[in-house]
Design an enzyme around this catalytic site. Structure first.
Site, mmCIF file in Angstrom:
data_model
loop_
_atom_site.group_PDB
_atom_site.id
_atom_site.type_symbol
_atom_site.label_atom_id
_atom_site.label_comp_id
_atom_site.label_asym_id
_atom_site.label_seq_id
_atom_site.Cartn_x
_atom_site.Cartn_y
_atom_site.Cartn_z
ATOM 1 N N ARG A 7 27.395 37.886 45.132
ATOM 2 C CA ARG A 7 26.750 39.100 44.637
ATOM 3 C C ARG A 7 26.188 38.802 43.251
ATOM 4 N NH1 ARG A 7 30.070 44.635 43.235
ATOM 5 N NH2 ARG A 7 30.731 43.438 41.431
ATOM 6 N N THR A 48 22.132 42.654 39.503
ATOM 7 C CA THR A 48 21.500 43.577 40.461
ATOM 8 C C THR A 48 22.491 44.102 41.501
ATOM 9 O OG1 THR A 48 20.981 41.784 41.987
ATOM 10 C CG2 THR A 48 19.350 42.251 40.287
ATOM 11 N N ASP A 105 38.139 40.545 39.429
ATOM 12 C CA ASP A 105 37.319 39.673 40.275
ATOM 13 C C ASP A 105 38.243 38.836 41.162
ATOM 14 O OD1 ASP A 105 34.225 38.191 40.035
ATOM 15 O OD2 ASP A 105 35.851 37.271 41.172
ATOM 16 N N ASP A 107 37.752 35.002 41.059
ATOM 17 C CA ASP A 107 38.235 34.398 39.815
ATOM 18 C C ASP A 107 39.758 34.377 39.767
ATOM 19 O OD1 ASP A 107 35.609 34.161 39.126
ATOM 20 O OD2 ASP A 107 35.623 35.691 37.559
#
Ligand SMILES: O=P(O)(O)OC[C@H]1O[C@H](OP(=O)(O)OP(=O)(O)O)[C@H](O)[C@@H]1O
Ligand SMILES: O=c1cc[nH]c(=O)[nH]1
Ligand SMILES: [Mg+2]
Length: 212
Positions: free
Chosen positions: A103, A107, A203, A206
């Site tokens: 992703r 945006t 995340d 991550d």
């Protein structure tokens, strides 16, 4: 689209530890693995089976075994890879295909950078693994990919989902004549202005694999 939030105290317990910012990477990986196995139990409730005759030490009987063609498990790289082992524990004979998607953090648009799937998925039950259903863009694109290849039944297992993403996904799947089920450990409150799930867990990629 059917959405199933798995309501189980062990799921809630492990999810709380997973969310905690003090949980380190090795513990995060272990908890994600365990959570997927719990979610997979619910997600495979409709896995196709066929009658199968056996003889026990006492008598003949008819049981069941997984139908052919075997189910296909599709982890979405990178974070979905952290869910693969937990899923395969329940479906060890499934085949595995891969979709690499990322992703754009500005945006929030998803793009596909890798694909290794059978050309023809006709008659296949597919289980998509992606820990986060945030805006829903990634999952919508992944599901369209599988439907275009002929998948006829799709279940996505997500650790967390956001209501906005589920609504968007449902709209994005309008016109698709394939049953889609989302199985998740929790439906969180909302997305923040960066498209992160709140309260979420940060995340997922991550936290599993480190920041790249
Ligand atoms: O619902 P969406 O708004 O599309 O967001 C969800 C996606 O974002 C994350 O992937 P990311 O792009 O961070 O890639 P990664 O797994 O490599 O970290 C996550 O693993 C999902 O695939
Ligand atoms: O909260 C979020 C949203 C998208 N991707 C993540 O890893 N976490
Ligand atoms: Mg990521």
């Amino acid at each position: 689209m059917r959405t199933l939030v798995v309501d189980h105290p062990l799921v809630a317990h492990k999810l709380t530890a997973l969310r905690d910012e003090n949980t380190d990477s090795p513990t995060f990986r272990r908890l994600a693995d365990q959570l997927v196995t719990l979610l997979a139990y619910e997600a495979t409730r409709d896995v196709r089976v066929a009658p199968f005759d056996i003889v026990t030490p006492v008598a003949p009987t008819t049981g069941v075994k997984l139908s052919e063609p075997r189910p296909l498990v599709v982890p979405i790289l990178r974070a979905g890879l952290g869910m693969l082992e937990g899923m395969m524990r329940l479906l060890p004979t499934a085949e595995v295909g891969f979709l690499g998607m990322v992703r754009d953090e500005e945006t929030l648009k998803a793009s596909t950078y890798a694909e290794r799937l059978p050309d023809d998925l006709s008659g296949r039950q597919c289980y998509v693994l992606d820990p986060m259903l945030a805006t829903g863009g990634t999952l919508a694109a992944a599901i369209r990919f599988l439907v275009d290849r002929g998948a006829d039944d799709i279940t996505a297992i997500c650790l967390l989902a956001a209501p906005e993403g589920c609504d968007r996904l449902e709209k994005g799947l309008e016109g698709i004549d394939v049953p889609v089920t989302i199985v998740t450990a929790a439906m969180d409150e909302k997305l923040n202005d960066k498209g992160y799930i709140v309260p979420g867990l940060g995340d997922a990629g991550d936290r599993l694999y480190g920041i790249v």
